[in-house]
Each structure stands twice: as structure tokens, then as C-alpha cells.
Design a protein around this motif. Structure first.
Motif, PDB file in Angstrom:
ATOM      1  N   ALA A 140       0.841  -1.203   0.000  1.00  0.00           N
ATOM      2  CA  ALA A 140       0.000   0.000   0.000  1.00  0.00           C
ATOM      3  C   ALA A 140       0.875   1.251   0.000  1.00  0.00           C
ATOM      4  O   ALA A 140       1.974   1.258   0.553  1.00  0.00           O
ATOM      5  N   HIS A 141       0.373   2.303  -0.627  1.00  0.00           N
ATOM      6  CA  HIS A 141       1.096   3.578  -0.662  1.00  0.00           C
ATOM      7  C   HIS A 141       0.086   4.725  -0.530  1.00  0.00           C
ATOM      8  O   HIS A 141      -1.056   4.616  -0.988  1.00  0.00           O
ATOM      9  N   PRO A 142       0.494   5.813   0.112  1.00  0.00           N
ATOM     10  CA  PRO A 142      -0.421   6.946   0.272  1.00  0.00           C
ATOM     11  C   PRO A 142      -0.598   7.708  -1.041  1.00  0.00           C
ATOM     12  O   PRO A 142       0.334   7.827  -1.846  1.00  0.00           O
TER      13      PRO A 142
ATOM     14  N   ALA B  30      -3.763   3.313  -1.515  1.00  0.00           N
ATOM     15  CA  ALA B  30      -4.065   2.483  -2.681  1.00  0.00           C
ATOM     16  C   ALA B  30      -3.036   1.368  -2.780  1.00  0.00           C
ATOM     17  O   ALA B  30      -1.900   1.500  -2.288  1.00  0.00           O
ATOM     18  N   ASP B  31      -3.440   0.259  -3.430  1.00  0.00           N
ATOM     19  CA  ASP B  31      -2.501  -0.846  -3.622  1.00  0.00           C
ATOM     20  C   ASP B  31      -1.753  -0.663  -4.935  1.00  0.00           C
ATOM     21  O   ASP B  31      -1.838   0.391  -5.576  1.00  0.00           O
ATOM     22  N   ARG B  32      -1.018  -1.669  -5.355  1.00  0.00           N
ATOM     23  CA  ARG B  32      -0.206  -1.558  -6.566  1.00  0.00           C
ATOM     24  C   ARG B  32      -1.053  -1.443  -7.820  1.00  0.00           C
ATOM     25  O   ARG B  32      -0.562  -0.992  -8.858  1.00  0.00           O
ATOM     26  N   ALA B  33      -2.315  -1.871  -7.753  1.00  0.00           N
ATOM     27  CA  ALA B  33      -3.225  -1.733  -8.894  1.00  0.00           C
ATOM     28  C   ALA B  33      -4.034  -0.445  -8.792  1.00  0.00           C
ATOM     29  O   ALA B  33      -4.999  -0.276  -9.527  1.00  0.00           O
ATOM     30  N   ASP B  34      -3.636   0.451  -7.886  1.00  0.00           N
ATOM     31  CA  ASP B  34      -4.308   1.735  -7.679  1.00  0.00           C
ATOM     32  C   ASP B  34      -5.764   1.566  -7.284  1.00  0.00           C
ATOM     33  O   ASP B  34      -6.624   2.361  -7.655  1.00  0.00           O
ATOM     34  N   ARG B  35      -6.035   0.532  -6.495  1.00  0.00           N
ATOM     35  CA  ARG B  35      -7.352   0.353  -5.916  1.00  0.00           C
ATOM     36  C   ARG B  35      -7.316   0.843  -4.472  1.00  0.00           C
ATOM     37  O   ARG B  35      -6.315   0.666  -3.774  1.00  0.00           O
ATOM     38  N   VAL B  36      -8.400   1.426  -4.026  1.00  0.00           N
ATOM     39  CA  VAL B  36      -8.466   1.950  -2.661  1.00  0.00           C
ATOM     40  C   VAL B  36      -8.422   0.801  -1.659  1.00  0.00           C
ATOM     41  O   VAL B  36      -9.145  -0.191  -1.811  1.00  0.00           O
ATOM     42  N   VAL B  37      -7.554   0.924  -0.661  1.00  0.00           N
ATOM     43  CA  VAL B  37      -7.432  -0.085   0.389  1.00  0.00           C
ATOM     44  C   VAL B  37      -7.440   0.621   1.743  1.00  0.00           C
ATOM     45  O   VAL B  37      -7.151   1.823   1.830  1.00  0.00           O
TER      46      VAL B  37
END
Length: 200
Positions: A67-69, A127-134
Motif C-alpha cells: 500500500a502507498h499513500p 491504494a494498492d499496486r493496482a491503484d485500488r483503494v485499500v
């Protein structure tokens, strides 16, 4: 007439480990079972607690790594009050945000923000590596607390299970010893009564 108080029978500690004419083989076996049970409960509990703590730390670290901000912009005004009946909610509200993914595409989704946040405000989401909200990953303090609680719970459950198994083995041994004593008394009891002149 003065009544003499009964003499207290001294309690001998660790009598199963000391040589005495009343000690039987079953007493020695029981002593070893008790000792082995406590040692195994301690070792198994410690190992289980350490394993659970390690697995928890590994899982949380992997989640943090994936995950990344992301900075996103609120597209509409957020509600000023949380919805009623939120239960265990964190007093935030859902709102639609827009952000630019790493591939340059514009994405929109709903995330939780503080109540009353105005449209156009910048919020931080994850967001995760697929740019989905987590959900946001656990902080270092939260991860540490989860490791400690999980490890302690696993240690307690495992140690209790091992101790319970040892207690069951010891209980069966005690019942067997009592049955042996009963059989011996049935054989020796009549002879003892004959020697005592029928008294007892």
C-alpha cells in the motif's frame, strides 16, 4: 480436663522424588508426568506465541509494502454528521474523491473523510499496486500491539491445551492407582480384620 490438640501432620515437599517405603512406581511416574507437563506447556506456549507474533509481523509488513499513500481531491462536500447507527464506526463519513493513478489515468472512488470536509479539499488515501483503494495499513504501534496480543493469546491457549492433556493423563493414572488400592484392600482387608480380632 484439658484436651490435647491433635498433632499436625507435617507436609513433606517433593515426597514423590524422595526415597521412602511408601513411594510406589506410580508415584514416580506421576511426578515425571507433572514435571513434563509444565515443561512442555512452557515450551509449547512460548513457541506458539513466537510463531504467531512472527506471522502477524510478516503479514502486516507485507500489507504495508503493498500500500502507498495517495493525494486525492474531494469532488463533493462531505456530510456534516456521520450516519446514525454506525456501531463501531470511527466517526468519519464516506465521500467521493478523484486522484491520478501512476499510469496517468484519473480514478474516482469513495473513501472515508472527516465530516464537513468541503469539495476541492485534498485528502490522503491509500491504494494498492493496482491503484485500488485499500484501508490504511497498521501503524508501527498498532502492529506491535497486534503482535503482542496475538502472541500472548496463542501462548496461553497452547500452554493450557498441553497442561490439560497432561492433567487428563495424570487423572487416569490416579484412577488406576485407586483401583489397585481397592483391589489390594479387598485382598488384605479380611486378613487385617482377623489379626485385629475382628475390630475395624
Amino acid at each position: 480436663m484439658t484436651r490435647t490438640p491433635p498433632t499436625a501432620v507435617p507436609r513433606v515437599r517433593l515426597w514423590r522424588w524422595r526415597r521412602n517405603p511408601l513411594r510406589r512406581h506410580s508415584d514416580i511416574v506421576e511426578a515425571w508426568i507433572v514435571l513434563a507437563t509444565w515443561i512442555l506447556a512452557l515450551l509449547a506456549g512460548t513457541a506458539a506465541g513466537a510463531a504467531v507474533a512472527y506471522c502477524t509481523d510478516t503479514a502486516l509488513s507485507a500489507r504495508r509494502a503493498q500500500a502507498h499513500p495517495v493525494s486525492a481531491v474531494l469532488t463533493d462536500d462531505a456530510a456534516k454528521t456521520p450516519a446514525a447507527g454506525g456501531g463501531y464506526d470511527d466517526a468519519r463519513v464516506w465521500a467521493t474523491v478523484r486522484w491520478t493513478a501512476r499510469d496517468g489515468s484519473v480514478r474516482t472512488d469513495r473513501v472515508k473523510v472527516l465530516p464537513g470536509t468541503a469539495a476541492g479539499a485534498t485528502v490522503t488515501m491509500w491504494a494498492d499496486r493496482a491503484d485500488r483503494v485499500v484501508p490504511p495499513p497498521a501503524s508501527a504501534s498498532e502492529a506491535g500491539a497486534q503482535m503482542v496480543l496475538g502472541g500472548a493469546l496463542a501462548a496461553q491457549v497452547t500452554g493450557t491445551a498441553v497442561w490439560g492433556a497432561g492433567w487428563l493423563v495424570r487423572t487416569r493414572l490416579v484412577r488406576r492407582r485407586l483401583a489397585e488400592w481397592d483391589e489390594e484392600w479387598k485382598r488384605i482387608g479380611p486378613e487385617w480384620r482377623d489379626l485385629s480380632g475382628g475390630r475395624g
